[in-house]
Scaffold this motif. Structure first.
Motif: not given
Ligand SMILES: Nc1ncnc2c1ncn2[C@@H]1O[C@H](COP(=O)(O)OP(=O)(O)O)[C@@H](O)[C@H]1O
Ligand SMILES: [Mg+2]
Length: 382
Positions: A30-31, A33-35, A59, A292, A359, A362, A364
Motif C-alpha cells: 500500500g502507498g 504508487g500502484k494507483t 482507491d 517508484n 521513477v 516528483q 508534489a
C-alpha cells in the motif's frame, strides 16, 4: 550506476504497444504508487499507443479521481475527456471499483428480482458484502473478469486493493473458491464442532472477523436469515467460483503482464520480492518492477563526502552559509540515493532476470492528467 549485476531495463512502451497484451496488473504494498502507476500507464497506452484502454482503480486519491472525471464510486467505466489522443486515436476510460455494488450486481444477474431483494434485505448479506475480509479482492477479480468478458477494450489496466498483504489479490480466487464451497457457511450454522475450524487454513484469518460480524447481529432471527441466505446463494456458488477460476486462468495467460510497484524502502521491496516469488509459483507472468519515488541528485558527479568537506571549509570562511547549506542538502540526497539503491539491489539480487525501471519522486503529489503524463514518461524513459 550501471554494473554487470544491474537488472535488465523494463521497457514499458513495448508492453503497452503489444496488441497481445490485454491486461496489465499493478500490484505491490500500500502507498507505493500502484494507483498512480496504473492510471499513468493507461493514459500512455491511449495517448501514445492508440489503444482503447480502461483503468480499473480501487482507491484513487480524491483529486486524482476528479481529474479523471470520477466524482463518486462508479461501477461502470467512463470515458476520460480532454486527453491528447488526436495523433493516434486511443481512448481512456476509467472507473472506481464499488465493492458493494459489484456484489449486488452479481446477485442481480443470477437471481430473479424478488429473490435478489430478499438477499439484499438480509442483514447477513449486508454485513458480508461490505465488511467480510477479502471481499474487495474478490470483487476486483469479479470486475476484471466482467471487463475482460465484454471484450470492448484493447487493454485493461488494473490497480489492486490497498491490502495489508499484497498477496490477497492473488489469493482471492482460491479463497473465494473455498468460501463459496458452502462448507464455510455451513460451518457458521454449526460453529464450534470439534475439528471444524482446523479444516480450513484460512479460517484463522478470515473467520474471526466473519463470526464477529455474525455475533453482532446474532439472534434467532439471524439463524433464519442465515439459512435463507445460504439457500439463496447456494445456486449462485457455482457461477461465482467458476468465474473466479476463469479470471485466475486469464491472469496466467500470455495476454497478462504483472508489474510490481515498490518504493525504495525495505518493507515495500521485501513485499515486492515476496510477491515476485508468488507470481512465479502461480505461473503468472511478471513483466517487471517499477521502483517508484526514487531520489536522484541533480549533480551526481559531486559525491557526498566531497560536498560535506567543501561545506565544512566554507563554514570557516563566513558569508557562505547558503552555499554550505546547499552542499549539505546535496550530500544528504546523495546518501539517500545510495541507500535507496542498496535497498533496490536486494530485489535484483533475488530476481536478477526481472526487468526494472526507476521513477523519480516528483516534487508534489500526482493528481491530474499532466502529472500522470509526467509519470508515464518517466516510466518509459529510454
Ligand atoms: N513518483 C511519484 N512522485 C511523487 N508522488 C507520487 C509518485 N507516485 C505516487 N505519488 C503520490 O503518492 C501517493 C500514493 O500513491 P498511490 O498511487 O495512491 O499509491 P497506492 O495506490 O499504491 O496506495 C499519492 O498521493 C500519489 O500522488
Ligand atoms: Mg491505490
Amino acid at each position: 550506476m550501471p554494473s554487470e549485476d544491474a537488472a535488465p531495463r523494463l521497457d514499458v512502451d513495448q508492453i503497452l504497444a503489444d496488441p497481445g497484451v490485454r491486461i496489465v496488473v499493478c500490484c505491490g504494498a500500500g502507498g507505493v504508487g500502484k494507483t498512480t502507476t496504473a492510471a499513468a500507464l493507461a493514459l500512455r497506452a491511449a495517448e501514445r499507443h492508440g489503444r482503447r484502454t480502461v483503468v480499473l482503480t480501487i482507491d484513487p486519491a480524491r483529486r486524482l479521481a476528479q481529474s479523471l472525471g470520477l466524482s463518486e464510486l462508479d461501477n461502470t467505466p467512463r470515458q476520460v475527456k480532454g486527453i491528447d489522443v488526436e495523433a493516434v486515436g486511443g481512448e481512456l476510460h476509467a472507473m472506481m471499483l464499488d465493492m458493494k455494488r459489484t456484489f449486488d450486481d452479481v446477485v442481480l444477474q443470477h437471481t430473479d428480482p424478488a429473490k435478489a431483494a430478499e438477499i439484499f434485505a438480509n442483514p447477513f448479506y449486508q454485513a458480508m458484502s461490505s465488511t467480510f475480509a477479502g471481499t474487495q479482492e474478490y470483487m476486483a477479480m469479479e470486475k476484471l473478469g466482467q471487463l475482460h468478458a465484454r471484450g470492448e477494450w484493447d487493454l485493461i489496466v488494473v490497480d489492486t486493493p490497498p491490502s495489508r498483504s499484497a498477496l490477497d489479490f492473488l489469493d482471492a480466487p482460491a479463497r473465494l473458491s473455498r468460501f463459496l464451497d458452502g462448507r464455510m457457511l455451513r460451518l457458521l450454522l454449526a460453529p464450534d464442532r470439534s475439528g471444524g475450524r482446523s479444516m480450513f487454513s484460512f479460517v484463522t484469518a478470515s473467520f474471526g472477523m466473519f463470526s464477529k460480524v455474525v455475533q453482532k447481529v446474532i439472534g434467532a432471527q439471524l439463524l433464519t436469515d442465515l439459512s435463507g441466505f445460504v439457500a439463496a446463494l447456494d445456486s449462485m456458488f457455482g457461477g461465482f467460483r467458476q468465474r473466479a477460476e476463469q479470471t485466475y486462468r486469464i491472469l496466467q495467460a500470455r495476454e497478462t503482464a504483472f508489474l510490481l510497484v515498490a518504493a525504495p524502502e525495505p518493507d515495500a521491496v521485501r513485499e515486492a520480492a515476496y510477491f515476485a516469488g508468488r507470481l512465479r509459483e502461480e505461473n503468472m507472468p511478471l513483466a517487471g518492477l517499477v521502483l517508484n519515488r526514487v531520489h536522484e541528485p541533480a549533480a551526481a558527479g559531486l559525491d557526498a563526502a566531497e560536498s560535506l568537506a567543501a561545506a565544512e571549509r566554507l563554514d570557516g570562511l563566513g558569508d557562505h552559509e547558503a552555499v554550505a547549506e546547499a552542499l549539505r542538502a546535496h550530500a544528504e540526497l546523495m546518501q539517500l540515493a545510495a541507500r535507496e539503491q542498496r535497498v533496490a539491489a536486494r530485489f535484483t539480487e533475488a530476481f536478477p532476470a526481472v526487468p526494472a525501471v526507476s521513477v523519480t519522486a516528483q516534487p508534489a503529489d500526482v493528481h491530474d492528467v499532466d502529472g500522470l503524463r509526467t509519470i508515464g514518461a518517466a516510466i518509459s524513459r529510454p
